[in-house]
Design an enzyme around this catalytic site. Structure first.
Site, PDB file in Angstrom:
ATOM      1  N   ARG A   1      -0.545  -0.539  -4.357  1.00 47.14           N
ATOM      2  CA  ARG A   1      -1.899   0.025  -4.310  1.00 47.14           C
ATOM      3  C   ARG A   1      -1.791   1.478  -3.856  1.00 47.14           C
ATOM      4  O   ARG A   1      -1.240   1.752  -2.792  1.00 47.14           O
ATOM      5  CB  ARG A   1      -2.756  -0.775  -3.328  1.00 47.14           C
ATOM      6  CG  ARG A   1      -4.204  -0.356  -3.362  1.00 47.14           C
ATOM      7  CD  ARG A   1      -5.043  -1.256  -2.514  1.00 47.14           C
ATOM      8  NE  ARG A   1      -4.731  -1.113  -1.110  1.00 47.14           N
ATOM      9  CZ  ARG A   1      -5.178  -1.924  -0.162  1.00 47.14           C
ATOM     10  NH1 ARG A   1      -5.949  -2.933  -0.473  1.00 47.14           N
ATOM     11  NH2 ARG A   1      -4.864  -1.732   1.093  1.00 47.14           N
TER      12      ARG A   1
ATOM     13  N   HIS B   1     -12.981   0.753  -1.531  1.00 43.44           N
ATOM     14  CA  HIS B   1     -13.524   0.440  -0.206  1.00 43.44           C
ATOM     15  C   HIS B   1     -15.044   0.577  -0.156  1.00 43.44           C
ATOM     16  O   HIS B   1     -15.616   1.199   0.736  1.00 43.44           O
ATOM     17  CB  HIS B   1     -12.843   1.292   0.872  1.00 43.44           C
ATOM     18  CG  HIS B   1     -12.494   0.501   2.095  1.00 43.44           C
ATOM     19  ND1 HIS B   1     -13.210   0.565   3.261  1.00 43.44           N
ATOM     20  CD2 HIS B   1     -11.512  -0.398   2.334  1.00 43.44           C
ATOM     21  CE1 HIS B   1     -12.676  -0.256   4.154  1.00 43.44           C
ATOM     22  NE2 HIS B   1     -11.644  -0.856   3.621  1.00 43.44           N
TER      23      HIS B   1
ATOM     24  N   TYR C   1     -10.201   6.866   3.833  1.00 42.24           N
ATOM     25  CA  TYR C   1      -9.624   5.525   3.927  1.00 42.24           C
ATOM     26  C   TYR C   1      -8.273   5.426   3.210  1.00 42.24           C
ATOM     27  O   TYR C   1      -8.134   5.859   2.074  1.00 42.24           O
ATOM     28  CB  TYR C   1     -10.578   4.474   3.323  1.00 42.24           C
ATOM     29  CG  TYR C   1      -9.863   3.169   3.037  1.00 42.24           C
ATOM     30  CD1 TYR C   1      -9.617   2.266   4.068  1.00 42.24           C
ATOM     31  CD2 TYR C   1      -9.375   2.879   1.771  1.00 42.24           C
ATOM     32  CE1 TYR C   1      -8.909   1.096   3.835  1.00 42.24           C
ATOM     33  CE2 TYR C   1      -8.667   1.706   1.522  1.00 42.24           C
ATOM     34  CZ  TYR C   1      -8.446   0.827   2.559  1.00 42.24           C
ATOM     35  OH  TYR C   1      -7.727  -0.318   2.324  1.00 42.24           O
TER      36      TYR C   1
ATOM     37  N   HIS D   1       0.850  -1.189   0.000  1.00 45.13           N
ATOM     38  CA  HIS D   1       0.000   0.000   0.000  1.00 45.13           C
ATOM     39  C   HIS D   1       0.893   1.249   0.000  1.00 45.13           C
ATOM     40  O   HIS D   1       1.935   1.246   0.647  1.00 45.13           O
ATOM     41  CB  HIS D   1      -0.821  -0.085   1.289  1.00 45.13           C
ATOM     42  CG  HIS D   1      -1.898   0.912   1.441  1.00 45.13           C
ATOM     43  ND1 HIS D   1      -3.180   0.691   0.974  1.00 45.13           N
ATOM     44  CD2 HIS D   1      -1.917   2.131   2.035  1.00 45.13           C
ATOM     45  CE1 HIS D   1      -3.931   1.732   1.287  1.00 45.13           C
ATOM     46  NE2 HIS D   1      -3.194   2.619   1.917  1.00 45.13           N
TER      47      HIS D   1
ATOM     48  N   TRP E   1     -18.160   2.532   4.929  1.00 41.99           N
ATOM     49  CA  TRP E   1     -16.744   2.815   5.191  1.00 41.99           C
ATOM     50  C   TRP E   1     -15.899   1.803   4.549  1.00 41.99           C
ATOM     51  O   TRP E   1     -15.653   1.171   3.838  1.00 41.99           O
ATOM     52  CB  TRP E   1     -16.407   2.790   6.678  1.00 41.99           C
ATOM     53  CG  TRP E   1     -14.951   3.181   6.859  1.00 41.99           C
ATOM     54  CD1 TRP E   1     -14.423   4.436   6.807  1.00 41.99           C
ATOM     55  CD2 TRP E   1     -13.816   2.308   7.053  1.00 41.99           C
ATOM     56  NE1 TRP E   1     -13.063   4.419   6.959  1.00 41.99           N
ATOM     57  CE2 TRP E   1     -12.666   3.110   7.110  1.00 41.99           C
ATOM     58  CE3 TRP E   1     -13.667   0.911   7.171  1.00 41.99           C
ATOM     59  CZ2 TRP E   1     -11.376   2.593   7.292  1.00 41.99           C
ATOM     60  CZ3 TRP E   1     -12.403   0.394   7.353  1.00 41.99           C
ATOM     61  CH2 TRP E   1     -11.263   1.231   7.411  1.00 41.99           C
TER      62      TRP E   1
ATOM     63  N   ARG F   1     -10.869 -11.959  -3.434  1.00 43.67           N
ATOM     64  CA  ARG F   1     -10.030 -11.473  -2.332  1.00 43.67           C
ATOM     65  C   ARG F   1     -10.296 -12.186  -1.006  1.00 43.67           C
ATOM     66  O   ARG F   1      -9.872 -11.729   0.046  1.00 43.67           O
ATOM     67  CB  ARG F   1     -10.289  -9.971  -2.151  1.00 43.67           C
ATOM     68  CG  ARG F   1     -10.008  -9.156  -3.380  1.00 43.67           C
ATOM     69  CD  ARG F   1      -8.799  -8.290  -3.257  1.00 43.67           C
ATOM     70  NE  ARG F   1      -8.792  -7.495  -2.053  1.00 43.67           N
ATOM     71  CZ  ARG F   1      -7.804  -7.487  -1.165  1.00 43.67           C
ATOM     72  NH1 ARG F   1      -6.754  -8.254  -1.318  1.00 43.67           N
ATOM     73  NH2 ARG F   1      -7.877  -6.699  -0.106  1.00 43.67           N
TER      74      ARG F   1
ATOM     75  N   GLU G   1      -1.791  -9.644  -1.109  1.00 44.01           N
ATOM     76  CA  GLU G   1      -1.621  -8.377  -0.386  1.00 44.01           C
ATOM     77  C   GLU G   1      -0.628  -8.583   0.757  1.00 44.01           C
ATOM     78  O   GLU G   1      -0.700  -9.567   1.482  1.00 44.01           O
ATOM     79  CB  GLU G   1      -2.974  -7.915   0.192  1.00 44.01           C
ATOM     80  CG  GLU G   1      -2.851  -6.621   0.983  1.00 44.01           C
ATOM     81  CD  GLU G   1      -4.195  -6.106   1.514  1.00 44.01           C
ATOM     82  OE1 GLU G   1      -5.207  -6.827   1.397  1.00 44.01           O
ATOM     83  OE2 GLU G   1      -4.214  -4.976   2.036  1.00 44.01           O
TER      84      GLU G   1
ATOM     85  N   GLU H   1     -10.445  -2.244  -6.640  1.00 49.31           N
ATOM     86  CA  GLU H   1     -10.871  -3.153  -5.560  1.00 49.31           C
ATOM     87  C   GLU H   1     -12.145  -2.654  -4.891  1.00 49.31           C
ATOM     88  O   GLU H   1     -12.285  -1.462  -4.645  1.00 49.31           O
ATOM     89  CB  GLU H   1      -9.723  -3.203  -4.551  1.00 49.31           C
ATOM     90  CG  GLU H   1     -10.011  -3.959  -3.276  1.00 49.31           C
ATOM     91  CD  GLU H   1      -8.770  -3.986  -2.384  1.00 49.31           C
ATOM     92  OE1 GLU H   1      -7.630  -3.848  -2.892  1.00 49.31           O
ATOM     93  OE2 GLU H   1      -8.938  -4.124  -1.164  1.00 49.31           O
TER      94      GLU H   1
ATOM     95  N   ASP I   1      -8.037   0.859  -4.129  1.00 49.73           N
ATOM     96  CA  ASP I   1      -9.123   0.325  -3.298  1.00 49.73           C
ATOM     97  C   ASP I   1     -10.209   1.394  -3.116  1.00 49.73           C
ATOM     98  O   ASP I   1      -9.960   2.437  -2.516  1.00 49.73           O
ATOM     99  CB  ASP I   1      -8.545  -0.079  -1.931  1.00 49.73           C
ATOM    100  CG  ASP I   1      -9.529  -0.885  -1.094  1.00 49.73           C
ATOM    101  OD1 ASP I   1     -10.706  -1.007  -1.492  1.00 49.73           O
ATOM    102  OD2 ASP I   1      -9.112  -1.391  -0.032  1.00 49.73           O
TER     103      ASP I   1
ATOM    104  N   GLU J   1     -13.075  -9.235   0.182  1.00 48.63           N
ATOM    105  CA  GLU J   1     -12.412  -9.302   1.489  1.00 48.63           C
ATOM    106  C   GLU J   1     -13.412  -9.433   2.636  1.00 48.63           C
ATOM    107  O   GLU J   1     -13.042  -9.897   3.712  1.00 48.63           O
ATOM    108  CB  GLU J   1     -11.475  -8.111   1.707  1.00 48.63           C
ATOM    109  CG  GLU J   1     -12.150  -6.765   1.768  1.00 48.63           C
ATOM    110  CD  GLU J   1     -11.158  -5.624   1.985  1.00 48.63           C
ATOM    111  OE1 GLU J   1     -10.189  -5.529   1.222  1.00 48.63           O
ATOM    112  OE2 GLU J   1     -11.366  -4.837   2.917  1.00 48.63           O
TER     113      GLU J   1
END
Ligand code: KDG
Ligand code: MG
Length: 401
Positions: A147, A211, A159, A122, A401, A282, A338, A235, A209, A261
């Site tokens: 990422r 999110h 985020y 990240h 979130w 994921r 990841e 993502e 991402d 995820e």
């Protein structure tokens, strides 16, 4: 062999982790990660009150039967608390089985399909120039996939960018609140990737991402706007309770899509995989309910050209990462892993055989999955209340979130 005892260990070496440790009458032990960020104590109660009592005395080598017993036998199936608890038990059982067989877990799964696993890390910044610099640093460290996340002008930290503006010390561990604006985000993010490609070129794989924050048509717009910059993936473009959303996104963009995820079972992903609506799945060992179901999900994904990309944030313990790495080394359809570097105290509590070098990961050759827990040290880091943030739109509406 018989299970003689199961300990549920909660410790906070940098952040909270729930670890299952299974003991056997032959002296072999195994550990599994059962961490569910912000809901740790619910998993502990599920394990302690409902799973430990039914497992003591069973043969730990009958992993499949135990998994079916815990999943079907409860009558109430699925859900993150249930599946994290089962995931912790199942991972510990595979650890024991591979130790009993005298081999690293990946050998028991069928052996290595590759030499090493490409990792992504990240990189963040509150402004575009900072993120570009952060990605460049990651490339210098040897990572080939990064990422990239950036702060949005006119919003406090969002985020993946920086610490929130809220004074978290005042919150006593309760959720902090962040602010979100989709129009501001959609205007800004393409500029980040334009700058990244302009300054850093085309060799590095770039990921992003979202999110879960967009609607399908907004995600389609973002995917289209990012096409010139050839992302490795976008993502969690939308919250995916509604798997059919991805039909719409897919019709509009060729930007590859990654998801899963927060998924707990194959039923969260079946349509996405079978209709080839995503490119990367994921799901991760702990939240998928362990090695047993995740191996099946990976196989199903492989049939449809969907590749693996286990969630690997640092709020899952190194025992989860290790299990992901063994699965990844075996999986013919591995995509990427990841990697979120752990804090030193986390690594002290969870010493492991896995390695990271030159932007790649390897689970190591220790028998089992290769991660242990230092119980005495873990006891020095008691649980600390901590929640993930919540998000509101600028008018106060509660958002994803
Ligand atoms: O517990 C939630 C985090 O693991 C998650 O917010 C991190 O999205 C994340 C990621 O991709 O690692
Ligand atoms: Mg994510």
């Amino acid at each position: 062999m018989k299970i003689t005892d199961i300990k549920i260990i909660v410790s906070s070496p940098g952040r909270n982790f729930v670890t299952v440790k299974i003991f056997t009458d032959e002296g072999l032990t195994g550990i599994g990660d059962a961490t569910l960020n912000g809901r740790e104590k619910a998993v502990v109660a599920y394990l302690q009150d409902h799973l430990v009592p039914v497992l003591t005395g069973r043969d730990p080598q009958r992993i499949e039967d135990i998994w079916q017993y815990l999943y079907k036998g409860a009558y109430w199936r699925r859900g993150p608390v249930t599946m994290a608890a089962i995931g912790g038990i199942d991972t510990a059982l595979w650890d024991i089985k591979a130790k009993a067989a005298g081999m690293p877990l990946y050998q028991l799964l069928g052996g290595a399909s590759r030499e090493r696993l490409m990792a992504y890390v990240h990189a963040q910044g509150s402004e575009i120039a900072q993120t570009v610099e952060a990605v460049a640093r990651r490339m210098e460290e040897g990572f080939r996939a990064v990422r990239a996340q950036v702060g949005i002008p006119g919003l406090p930290a969002v985020y993946g960018t920086d610490k929130s503006a809220t004074n978290t010390a005042d919150l006593n561990g309760l959720p902090q609140e962040e602010v979100w604006s989709t129009p501001k985000y959609l205007r800004h993010v393409p500029k980040l990737f334009e700058a990244l490609r302009g300054d850093l070129g085309w060799e590095v794989e770039l990921l992003h991402d979202v999110h879960h924050r967009l609607t399908p048509i907004e995600a389609a717009r973002l995917g289209k706007d990012l096409e010139p910059f050839r992302l490795f993936w976008l993502e969690d473009a939308v919250a995916a309770e509604h798997q059919e959303s991805f039909r719409l996104i897919r019709q509009h963009t060729v930007t590859p899509l990654a998801l899963g995820e927060v998924f707990n079972t194959v039923w969260d992903a079946r349509l996405l995989i079978e209709e080839q609506l995503i490119d990367y799945i994921r799901m991760t060992t702990v939240h998928a309910g362990g090695v047993t179901p995740l191996r099946r999900i990976m196989d199903l994904a492989g049939l449809y050209n969907v590749r693996t990309a286990c969630h690997g944030a640092m709020d899952m313990s190194p025992a989860c990462l290790a299990a992901n790495l063994h699965l990844g080394l075996w999986a013919p359809n591995f995509g990427i892993q990841e990697y979120s570097p752990y804090m030193p105290e986390t690594l002290d509590v969870f010493p492991g055989a896995w390695t990271v070098s030159d932007g790649h990961l390897h689970p190591g050759e220790a028998h089992g999955h290769g991660v242990e827990i230092d119980e005495a040290l873990a006891a020095k880091f008691p649980y600390e209340r901590s929640y993930l943030p919540v998000n509101r739109l600028e008018d106060g509406t509660l958002w994803h979130w």
